[in-house]
Design a protein around this motif. Structure first.
Motif, mmCIF file in Angstrom:
data_model
loop_
_atom_site.group_PDB
_atom_site.id
_atom_site.type_symbol
_atom_site.label_atom_id
_atom_site.label_comp_id
_atom_site.label_asym_id
_atom_site.label_seq_id
_atom_site.Cartn_x
_atom_site.Cartn_y
_atom_site.Cartn_z
ATOM 1 N N ASP A 74 -18.239 24.019 4.354
ATOM 2 C CA ASP A 74 -17.591 22.802 3.881
ATOM 3 C C ASP A 74 -16.152 22.670 4.377
ATOM 4 O OD1 ASP A 74 -19.867 22.090 2.540
ATOM 5 O OD2 ASP A 74 -19.248 22.972 0.613
ATOM 6 N N GLN A 75 -15.453 23.821 4.555
ATOM 7 C CA GLN A 75 -14.033 23.779 4.847
ATOM 8 C C GLN A 75 -13.697 24.002 6.329
ATOM 9 O OE1 GLN A 75 -11.930 22.905 2.542
ATOM 10 N NE2 GLN A 75 -13.517 22.893 0.959
ATOM 11 N N VAL A 76 -14.625 24.540 7.126
ATOM 12 C CA VAL A 76 -14.315 24.857 8.510
ATOM 13 C C VAL A 76 -13.930 23.592 9.273
ATOM 14 C CG1 VAL A 76 -16.681 24.622 9.347
ATOM 15 C CG2 VAL A 76 -15.086 26.120 10.549
ATOM 16 N N ALA A 77 -12.876 23.736 10.153
ATOM 17 C CA ALA A 77 -12.391 22.598 10.931
ATOM 18 C C ALA A 77 -13.168 22.457 12.227
ATOM 19 C CB ALA A 77 -10.898 22.760 11.222
ATOM 20 N N GLU A 78 -14.454 22.617 12.145
ATOM 21 C CA GLU A 78 -15.375 22.418 13.263
ATOM 22 C C GLU A 78 -16.584 21.647 12.740
ATOM 23 O OE1 GLU A 78 -14.780 23.369 16.285
ATOM 24 O OE2 GLU A 78 -13.141 24.802 16.067
ATOM 25 N N PHE A 120 -23.714 21.496 12.314
ATOM 26 C CA PHE A 120 -24.946 20.762 11.950
ATOM 27 C C PHE A 120 -26.146 21.688 12.120
ATOM 28 C CE2 PHE A 120 -24.014 20.059 16.403
ATOM 29 C CZ PHE A 120 -25.223 20.283 17.053
ATOM 30 N N VAL A 121 -27.227 21.359 11.362
ATOM 31 C CA VAL A 121 -28.471 22.127 11.406
ATOM 32 C C VAL A 121 -29.589 21.186 11.791
ATOM 33 C CG1 VAL A 121 -30.066 23.605 10.127
ATOM 34 C CG2 VAL A 121 -27.607 23.685 9.609
ATOM 35 N N LEU A 122 -30.401 21.615 12.793
ATOM 36 C CA LEU A 122 -31.534 20.817 13.269
ATOM 37 C C LEU A 122 -32.843 21.530 12.941
ATOM 38 C CD1 LEU A 122 -30.166 20.031 16.869
ATOM 39 C CD2 LEU A 122 -29.861 18.640 14.820
ATOM 40 N N ASP A 123 -33.909 20.749 12.816
ATOM 41 C CA ASP A 123 -35.221 21.389 12.675
ATOM 42 C C ASP A 123 -35.761 21.705 14.069
ATOM 43 O OD1 ASP A 123 -36.066 19.006 13.740
ATOM 44 O OD2 ASP A 123 -36.860 18.214 11.870
ATOM 45 N N ASN A 124 -36.978 22.204 14.143
ATOM 46 C CA ASN A 124 -37.509 22.600 15.442
ATOM 47 C C ASN A 124 -37.829 21.410 16.345
ATOM 48 O OD1 ASN A 124 -39.623 21.653 13.996
ATOM 49 N ND2 ASN A 124 -40.900 23.492 14.151
ATOM 50 N N ASN A 125 -37.730 20.184 15.808
ATOM 51 C CA ASN A 125 -37.914 18.975 16.615
ATOM 52 C C ASN A 125 -36.569 18.331 16.990
ATOM 53 O OD1 ASN A 125 -40.781 19.033 16.576
ATOM 54 N ND2 ASN A 125 -40.744 18.211 14.480
ATOM 55 N N LEU A 126 -35.474 19.070 16.758
ATOM 56 C CA LEU A 126 -34.111 18.630 17.086
ATOM 57 C C LEU A 126 -33.683 17.408 16.272
ATOM 58 C CD1 LEU A 126 -34.070 19.031 20.995
ATOM 59 C CD2 LEU A 126 -33.334 20.651 19.258
ATOM 60 N N CYS A 127 -34.168 17.360 15.015
ATOM 61 C CA CYS A 127 -33.722 16.318 14.095
ATOM 62 C C CYS A 127 -32.744 16.920 13.088
ATOM 63 C CB CYS A 127 -34.905 15.679 13.374
ATOM 64 S SG CYS A 127 -36.000 14.771 14.478
ATOM 65 N N TYR A 128 -31.734 16.123 12.693
ATOM 66 C CA TYR A 128 -30.691 16.617 11.801
ATOM 67 C C TYR A 128 -31.247 16.923 10.421
ATOM 68 C CZ TYR A 128 -27.171 15.155 15.211
ATOM 69 O OH TYR A 128 -26.403 15.017 16.338
ATOM 70 N N LEU A 129 -30.932 18.136 9.911
ATOM 71 C CA LEU A 129 -31.265 18.522 8.548
ATOM 72 C C LEU A 129 -30.030 18.529 7.647
ATOM 73 C CD1 LEU A 129 -33.766 21.496 9.094
ATOM 74 C CD2 LEU A 129 -34.303 19.155 8.401
ATOM 75 N N GLU A 130 -28.908 18.960 8.204
ATOM 76 C CA GLU A 130 -27.691 19.084 7.381
ATOM 77 C C GLU A 130 -26.476 19.037 8.300
ATOM 78 O OE1 GLU A 130 -25.681 22.120 4.068
ATOM 79 O OE2 GLU A 130 -27.593 22.607 5.034
ATOM 80 N N VAL A 131 -25.402 18.398 7.820
ATOM 81 C CA VAL A 131 -24.123 18.381 8.540
ATOM 82 C C VAL A 131 -23.017 18.681 7.542
ATOM 83 C CG1 VAL A 131 -24.893 16.756 10.313
ATOM 84 C CG2 VAL A 131 -23.849 15.889 8.202
ATOM 85 N N ASN A 132 -21.925 19.253 8.016
ATOM 86 C CA ASN A 132 -20.804 19.563 7.110
ATOM 87 C C ASN A 132 -19.817 18.396 7.066
ATOM 88 O OD1 ASN A 132 -19.604 19.801 9.600
ATOM 89 N ND2 ASN A 132 -18.360 21.568 9.039
ATOM 90 N N PRO A 133 -18.882 18.389 6.113
ATOM 91 C CA PRO A 133 -17.946 17.260 5.977
ATOM 92 C C PRO A 133 -17.118 17.006 7.239
ATOM 93 C CG PRO A 133 -17.900 18.616 4.005
ATOM 94 C CD PRO A 133 -18.746 19.353 5.001
#
Length: 953
Positions: free
Chosen positions: A403-407, A410-423
């Motif tokens: 949540d705090q990292v200045a980068e 993102f997390v993708l599934d095995n089909n390269l679709c977004y599952l999660e992104v940070n703020p």
């Protein structure tokens, strides 16, 4: 006066001490007799005559001395000492009589010397009296120091005449000698007194040593008695020891039996303890026992060699073991259990272990109480839960980092679709999480361009094939953001080694790229002129020499310098100087449109590179055009200024194949253009610098030459044609290289002036010249001057006057023999300091000459501002005699010098025509090849001897 144990010479003293004192007296009598006879003999040798009074005195003194000697011997050895109760007084009377006789002798000596017809020097009175009194006094100090009263009885009457002789015989005395006498005999008295005190101290120490020796004998006897008693006690102790050994043997038998029993019990306990320890270690717990009544705490170690640690619990000592943040909760739970409010005590807290805090879980219970229901004993177990706590913290930290990292993460599934992104991902790309989740990796980008679509396809294929992608890309997002990103995506595999997810990190490089471009500009360009700087110039020149050999087969390097830029800054301001640099840079851009590179190096130096092989460029015409362009006026701060430039040019490959040599030759050409007065172009020539073509490191060679004394000073005569006599010489430096032969001063002197070597050369010439002047003075040639050239660096260092003073003193010559030649460039800066220096030189009678007159900027001003004695007309004017305009200039200089009363010297005279012209117009001191070249030390000496001309004009 505290004499040495006066009782030693009393009625009851032992005879051996008296004989010792009497023996010292007899030796002293003999030395006294020797002194009297020697003094009379010295008197006879000095004056070759005898004196009746002195003879009578010697006879009388000898009689008494011998009488006392015989009496002393007789009394000491023939009679018992006890019969002479007053022997101490008698010896004092002897010393008093002899001291009086000695004083009488001094009086007679001075009386006889005063009655001599010719005046005798007081020294003889000093000699005879000093010998007669000093030697016996020293003997008395040596042999009578045991009895200071003897020394006083002799010394006082003997010395008394010394103080009356100056009054009675003033012609025999001298104030200095009288003072020396008084000081000398006072010192003798002091030494006698010190010697006497040392003797007393030695006698006292001897007496004390005898007493201590007696005491040591008594202690020795007592020690022997105690040793006998000790032997008796040792015998008794041995008997008791034998009895104890017997009882000890019986005790050992009993102890062995008991040890065997205890060993059996201990083996059983160890087995039980091992089982318990294994159980604790397997469960990861430690058992503990708290004796509340005795205030002790025992905790079991979980290692195989089970130990128990006992901690003496004192009030508040628990604060040293439990973390301050956990103490309150710990105490609350413990008190509740001790009061019976809880069935067992259970707490999680931190304790200090190896200076670190460690999380533990503690469970305990009271197992013993007294009659009043107060707890007496409590047992429990303790478990280390540090690893569990650490794992929990890691999970919390991972969540916080995401949540705090200045980068952007993102997390993708095995089909390269977004599952999660940070703020930060949302903030960076201007998306909300719900706008991204479920979409494909590149669905949020603008990819309507076929080239971009192909690039994204390649990225996707590489990621699927390799499981990793890392690169810098520029992306346009549908949110409107255009950024340069560093993208790093990794595949995450499951237990079957199949891709489960992809995790990616994106970093915004937009600001960094802008900063890098800015830094690159600052590194390669000058902010003021907006031109490439020296670093970029050398880098490009190196590239032209190495990487562009086909396209840059021939090119020219121009070094450009603004004439008199330093003066411009001084008379205006640095702000106007900066404005001038900007305008010069702009004019170079306009004038050098075909140049491959225009650069600003530093201060007032610019450089231009022309590629001569790519287009038909006549570099000579281009440089002349550049000079013409600079004839146009510059407007600085509302005022029009005339600015000229000097240009030095070197051509590749004719003038150098390497960066340093080519650039250095262009700079040498620039220096030559400056030397010619500026506002000109000078192309580098190989003729004068053949040594450079041999790849000789001239600076290092020159340093070695100074160190190895390869340099030599030659002397060129100056002739006064009005008297046909030698006026003087000019000292000139010469260098004969052991390999390259003679090297012209025109080559190495400019190099030396750029470094500190010119000061070393100047100091060498000064000392060699002074040394040569000293040799000429030894040969009788001492009425001419030798001139030495002085450069600005020697003056500005502030050591010139001290160096000259040292040389004049070392070689013992006067300043009249020296003449210092200063050029106008030397006087250009620091005029006040130079004036003070010249005044100091004038105080040392050193002549001052202004060299190369007429070639500088303000020659007339120097003649009135500085105390010059001599004016040298530069050879550039002399060589042009025969040309009407130049002859007029020379005639004007001569007329001006004669008008202000300054001596004129013309240098570079090579023809008879030049000599006759100078003689006709009133310049009589000439120097040049017409008379002689510069001569070595030996040849210049021969020149002097052949002409025998040793006067000045």
């Amino acid at each position: 006066m505290n004499d040495v144990q006066e009782e030693l010479l009393s009625y009851g003293v032992n005879s051996s001490n008296i004989r010792k004192i009497a023996k010292q007296l007899r030796i002293f009598f003999l030395w006294l007799l020797f002194s009297c006879v020697s003094d009379v003999f010295i008197y006879f040798c000095l004056f070759h005559k005898t004196s009746s009074a002195l003879t009578i005195w010697l006879a009388l003194s000898s009689f008494f001395i011998l009488s006392f000697f015989i009496f002393n011997t007789y009394v000491t050895y023939q009679y018992k000492i006890k019969k002479f109760k007053y022997i101490n007084t008698l010896f004092q009377v002897f010393c008093l009589i002899l001291g009086s006789l000695l004083g009488l002798g001094i009086y007679i000596l001075n009386l006889e010397i005063s009655l001599m017809p010719n005046t005798v020097a007081p020294f003889y009175s000093f000699l005879l009296s000093g010998f007669l009194l000093s030697f016996p006094s020293m003997m008395a100090m040596n042999f009578l120091n045991q009895r200071f009263s003897y020394f006083l009885a002799f010394y006082i009457p003997a010395v008394t005449p010394i103080f009356s002789v100056p009054l009675l015989f003033p012609t025999n005395t001298n104030e200095i000698y009288s003072t020396i006498f008084i000081i000398w005999f006072l010192l003798l008295f002091f030494c006698a007194y010190v010697s006497h005190k040392i003797y007393i101290r030695a006698e006292n120490l001897n007496t004390k040593n005898k007493f201590l020796f007696k005491q040591s004998q008594e202690r020795l006897e007592e020690s022997q008695y105690l040793q006998q008693q000790l032997k008796s006690e040792i015998s008794k102790t041995q008997a008791m020891k034998d009895e104890l050994q017997m009882h000890n043997h019986l005790l050992e038998q009993t102890v062995k039996e008991r040890i065997y029993d205890f060993k059996q019990i201990n083996d059983r306990l160890e087995n039980h303890q091992a089982n318990l320890s294994f159980a604790h270690e397997t469960a990861g717990i430690h058992s503990w026992v708290w004796n509340i009544e005795k205030r002790t705490f025992e905790i079991a170690n979980s290692k195989s060699d089970v130990e128990f640690r006992q901690l003496n619990l004192k009030p508040n000592s628990i604060n040293d073991y439990i973390h301050p943040d956990d103490i309150a909760n710990y105490k609350t739970l413990l008190i509740q259990h001790l009061k019976g409010k809880s069935g067992r005590f259970e707490a999680i807290y931190r304790i200090k272990h190896d200076d670190q805090w460690c999380w533990v879980q503690d469970i305990g219970k009271v197992v013993s109480k007294n009659s009043k229901n107060k707890p007496l004993r409590m047992v429990g177990i303790q478990r280390n839960i540090q690893k569990e706590k650490t794992d929990q913290e890691k999970l919390k930290l991972a969540a916080n980092v995401l949540d705090q990292v200045a980068e952007g993460v993102f997390v993708l599934d095995n089909n390269l679709c977004y599952l999660e992104v940070n703020p930060y991902f949302e903030k960076l790309l201007n998306y909300k999480e719900e706008e991204v989740i479920g979409r494909h990796l590149f669905d949020i980008t603008i990819n309507n361009n076929p080239k971009i679509q192909q690039e994204y396809t390649l990225i996707t294929q590489e990621l699927i094939r390799d499981g990793e992608y890392e690169s810098e890309i520029q992306v346009d997002f549908t949110s409107g953001k255009k950024v340069i990103l560093w993208v790093h995506i990794n595949a995450i595999y499951d237990e079957k080694n199949k891709v489960a997810n992809y995790v990616g990190i994106i970093t915004d490089l937009t600001d960094r790229k802008k900063q890098e471009q800015r830094l690159s500009y600052l590194e390669h360009y000058d902010i003021l002129t907006d031109l490439p700087n020296r670093f970029y110039f050398k880098q490009q020149l190196h590239n032209y020499l190495t990487h562009y050999s086909d396209s840059f087969k021939s090119f020219a390097v121009l070094r450009i310098n603004i004439d008199r830029f330093k003066l411009f800054n001084e008379f205006t301001s640095h702000k106007d100087g900066d404005e001038l640099l900007k305008q010069v840079a702009n004019r170079l851009r306009l004038s050098c449109t075909h140049a491959s590179l225009i650069a600003y190096l530093n201060n007032d130096d610019f450089a231009v590179i022309y590629n001569l092989s790519s287009c038909n460029i006549d570099i000579h015409q281009q440089t002349q055009k550049l000079l013409e362009d600079f004839k146009q006026l510059f407007e600085i701060n509302g005022q029009e200024q005339i600015i000229t430039i000097s240009i030095g040019a070197a051509i590749y490959p004719e003038h150098g194949l390497q960066l340093d040599s080519l650039n250095g030759h262009a700079e040498s050409a620039l220096n030559e253009a400056k030397r010619l007065g500026g506002n000109t172009v000078y192309f580098y020539s190989n003729k004068k610098t053949a040594i450079h073509n041999q790849e000789v490191n001239l600076e290092n060679e020159l340093r070695k030459a100074i160190k190895n004394k390869e340099l030599a000073v030659h002397y060129q005569p100056k002739i006064c044609i009005r008297t046909n006599r030698i006026y003087g010489f000019e000292a000139l430096i010469r260098w004969l290289h052991p390999i390259h032969g003679y090297i012209s001063p025109d080559i190495f002197i400019p190099l030396a002036e750029e470094t500190s070597l010119i000061s070393d050369i100047g100091l060498f010439v000064l000392h060699e010249t002074c040394k040569q002047i000293q040799e000429w003075q030894g040969l009788g040639f001492d009425h001419f001057r030798v001139s030495i050239n002085i450069v600005a660096q020697q003056i500005y260092r502030g050591e010139l006057v001290d160096e000259i003073d040292y040389a004049l003193q070392k070689y013992n010559i006067s300043g009249d023999m020296l003449e210092l030649e200063l050029t106008e460039s030397t006087l250009f800066d620091k005029s006040e300091d130079v004036n003070i220096l010249l005044q100091q030189l004038k105080e040392r009678h050193i002549s001052i000459s202004l060299d190369d007159f007429g070639t500088g900027y303000s020659s007339l001003a120097y003649l009135t501002s500085y105390p010059f004695d001599i004016l040298k007309i530069d050879k550039a004017f002399i060589s042009k005699i025969g040309q009407e305009k130049d002859e007029a200039i020379v005639n004007a200089i001569i007329a001006m010098g004669n008008a202000i009363g300054i001596t004129l010297v013309a240098e570079g005279v090579e023809t008879r025509e030049q000599m006759l012209f100078l003689e006709k117009h009133g310049c009589y001191i000439l120097q040049g090849f017409y008379f002689s070249k510069a001569l070595s030390s030996a040849d210049s000496t021969k020149y002097l001897e052949q002409h025998k001309l040793i006067t000045i004009c």
